[in-house]
Write an enzyme that holds these catalytic residues in place. Structure first.
Site, PDB file in Angstrom:
ATOM      1  N   LYS A 204     -60.908 -29.527  76.291  1.00  0.00           N
ATOM      2  CA  LYS A 204     -59.957 -28.405  76.305  1.00  0.00           C
ATOM      3  C   LYS A 204     -60.749 -27.113  76.430  1.00  0.00           C
ATOM      4  CE  LYS A 204     -56.250 -26.132  73.790  1.00  0.00           C
ATOM      5  NZ  LYS A 204     -55.310 -26.211  72.668  1.00  0.00           N
ATOM      6  N   LYS A 261     -57.824 -30.330  79.973  1.00  0.00           N
ATOM      7  CA  LYS A 261     -56.830 -29.254  79.929  1.00  0.00           C
ATOM      8  C   LYS A 261     -57.525 -27.908  80.081  1.00  0.00           C
ATOM      9  CE  LYS A 261     -53.716 -27.117  76.632  1.00  0.00           C
ATOM     10  NZ  LYS A 261     -53.222 -27.118  75.279  1.00  0.00           N
TER      11      LYS A 261
HETATM   12  C1  PBG Z   1     -52.903 -24.938  70.680  1.00  0.00           C
HETATM   13  C2  PBG Z   1     -52.335 -25.351  71.971  1.00  0.00           C
HETATM   14  C3  PBG Z   1     -52.341 -24.551  73.102  1.00  0.00           C
HETATM   15  C4  PBG Z   1     -51.716 -25.272  74.102  1.00  0.00           C
HETATM   16  C5  PBG Z   1     -51.330 -26.496  73.574  1.00  0.00           C
HETATM   17  N1  PBG Z   1     -51.737 -26.545  72.238  1.00  0.00           N
HETATM   18  C6  PBG Z   1     -52.775 -23.164  73.315  1.00  0.00           C
HETATM   19  C7  PBG Z   1     -54.017 -22.672  72.750  1.00  0.00           C
HETATM   20  O1  PBG Z   1     -55.005 -23.407  72.615  1.00  0.00           O
HETATM   21  O2  PBG Z   1     -54.018 -21.498  72.416  1.00  0.00           O
HETATM   22  C8  PBG Z   1     -51.514 -24.727  75.483  1.00  0.00           C
HETATM   23  C9  PBG Z   1     -50.496 -25.355  76.314  1.00  0.00           C
HETATM   24  C10 PBG Z   1     -50.080 -24.546  77.461  1.00  0.00           C
HETATM   25  O3  PBG Z   1     -50.598 -23.465  77.773  1.00  0.00           O
HETATM   26  O4  PBG Z   1     -49.133 -25.010  78.120  1.00  0.00           O
HETATM   27  N2  PBG Z   1     -53.291 -25.900  69.810  1.00  0.00           N
END
Ligand code: PBG
Length: 340
Positions: A204, A261
């Protein structure tokens, strides 16, 4: 004008592109609806679905609306959802303790949904950002300004057990703390949830494409105007070797499904992870990827369906087995409408 020029070509690749039937026959990649996971946002209380301004077509749903939406998704062939709660500001704390309230919004949503629709696969996100005042995914140490790793993992493992108890089929740690997959696996097993799967947000990246999501769950820093920087736990977008190392760690700690991601800007990483592991691989087409296609389409600058389908196909071609996408429902609707 007559043309006499004739190339002597042993191969003419265009032969297989002459008709739509030939193009179908020589198609290398298809995206089946069954590979899609729909992320959904949940809100407390009653009232109409609340539109999310930066994600046209997406809404925060009450629990009854969530159940109805999932019925529709199931009938369209989308049989998995990832839930994200919008926690009321009054319930947020610096330590995000609402995450461990056994009757919090998220756990109620999981429980109600699984009771009403047992055939729907429910994926519970594990991270503290919906619950903390500062919007970080973990516990913030005010003295050092750092996000505490091990203390956060302890909370995540408890969240996992609560989610499994509420009926979640899978838990999905999205926090990027070190060692959390192993700790979550151990906690689940110790509570007799050895059949609850882990979908690890393994690679991520610290991405600006999460912006609209932070609107949707209200995880923008509630106590200061400083934009959130999650770079001390999420991956540097420049790093692919480090992404592969994260994937390897999650696999060795017992992840059932790995994830990359965002998806579209990281197709190279999806491909490399696909080649490095035999585990199922998920990719998350995030809120900003959705928003940019929607915005351009609303301006008449891009063809919505064509770009939507092309963006999803590219993620599949890169090697993702499953795709989390805000387009899941719309893709499935068009798929059903076009079925012979
Ligand atoms: C946070 C989380 C995020 C997303 C999913 N879980 C955002 C972040 O890390 O700030 C992002 C999903 C998206 O942008 O569609 N745990």
């Amino acid at each position: 004008m007559t043309h006499r020029f004739k190339l002597d070509l042993p191969r003419r690749p265009r032969r297989l592109r002459r008709s739509s039937a030939l193009r179908e026959l020589s198609c290398e990649t298809r995206l089946e609806v069954a590979r899609l996971i729909q992320p959904l946002f949940v809100k407390a209380g009653e009232g109409k679905p609340e539109p999310i301004a930066s994600m046209p077509g997406m809404f925060r749903l009450t629990i009854p609306q969530l159940v109805e939406e999932c019925r529709t998704l199931c009938s369209l062939g989308v049989s998995a959802v990832a839930l994200f709660p919008k926690i009321e500001a009054a319930l947020k704390r610096e330590d995000g303790r609402e995450a461990l309230n056994p009757s919090n919004l998220n756990l109620q949503a999981i429980q109600t949904l699984k009771q009403a629709l047992p055939e729907m696969t429910v994926i519970a996100d594990l991270a503290l950002d919906p619950y903390t005042t500062h919007g970080h995914d973990g516990l913030l140490d005010r003295n050092s300004g750092e996000i505490a790793n091990d203390a956060t993992v302890e909370v995540l493992a408890e969240m996992a057990v609560l989610a499994a108890h509420a009926g979640a089929d899978m838990v999905a740690p999205s926090d990027m703390m070190d060692g959390r997959v192993g700790a979550i696996r151990a906690a689940l097993d110790a509570s007799d949830f050895e059949n609850t799967a882990i979908m690890a947000y393994s690679a991520k990246f610290a991405s600006a494409y999460y912006g609209p999501f932070r609107d949707a769950v209200g995880s923008k820093n509630a106590v200061s105007e400083v934009p959130l920087n999650k770079g001390s736990y999420q991956l540097n977008p420049a790093n692919r070797r480090e992404a592969l190392a994260e994937v390897e760690l999650d696999e060795s700690e017992g992840a059932d499904v790995l994830m990359v991601k965002p998806a579209g800007p990281y197709l190279d990483v999806i491909r490399e992870v696909r080649e490095a592991t035999d585990l199922p691989l998920a990719a998350y087409q995030v809120s900003g990827e959705y928003a940019q296609i929607m915005a351009a389409a609303e301006n008449g600058w891009l063809d919505l369906k064509a770009c939507r389908d092309e963006s999803l196909l590219a993620i599949r071609r890169a090697g993702a087995d499953v795709i989390l996408s805000y387009f899941a429902k719309a893709y499935a609707e068009d798929f059903a409408a076009n079925a012979p």
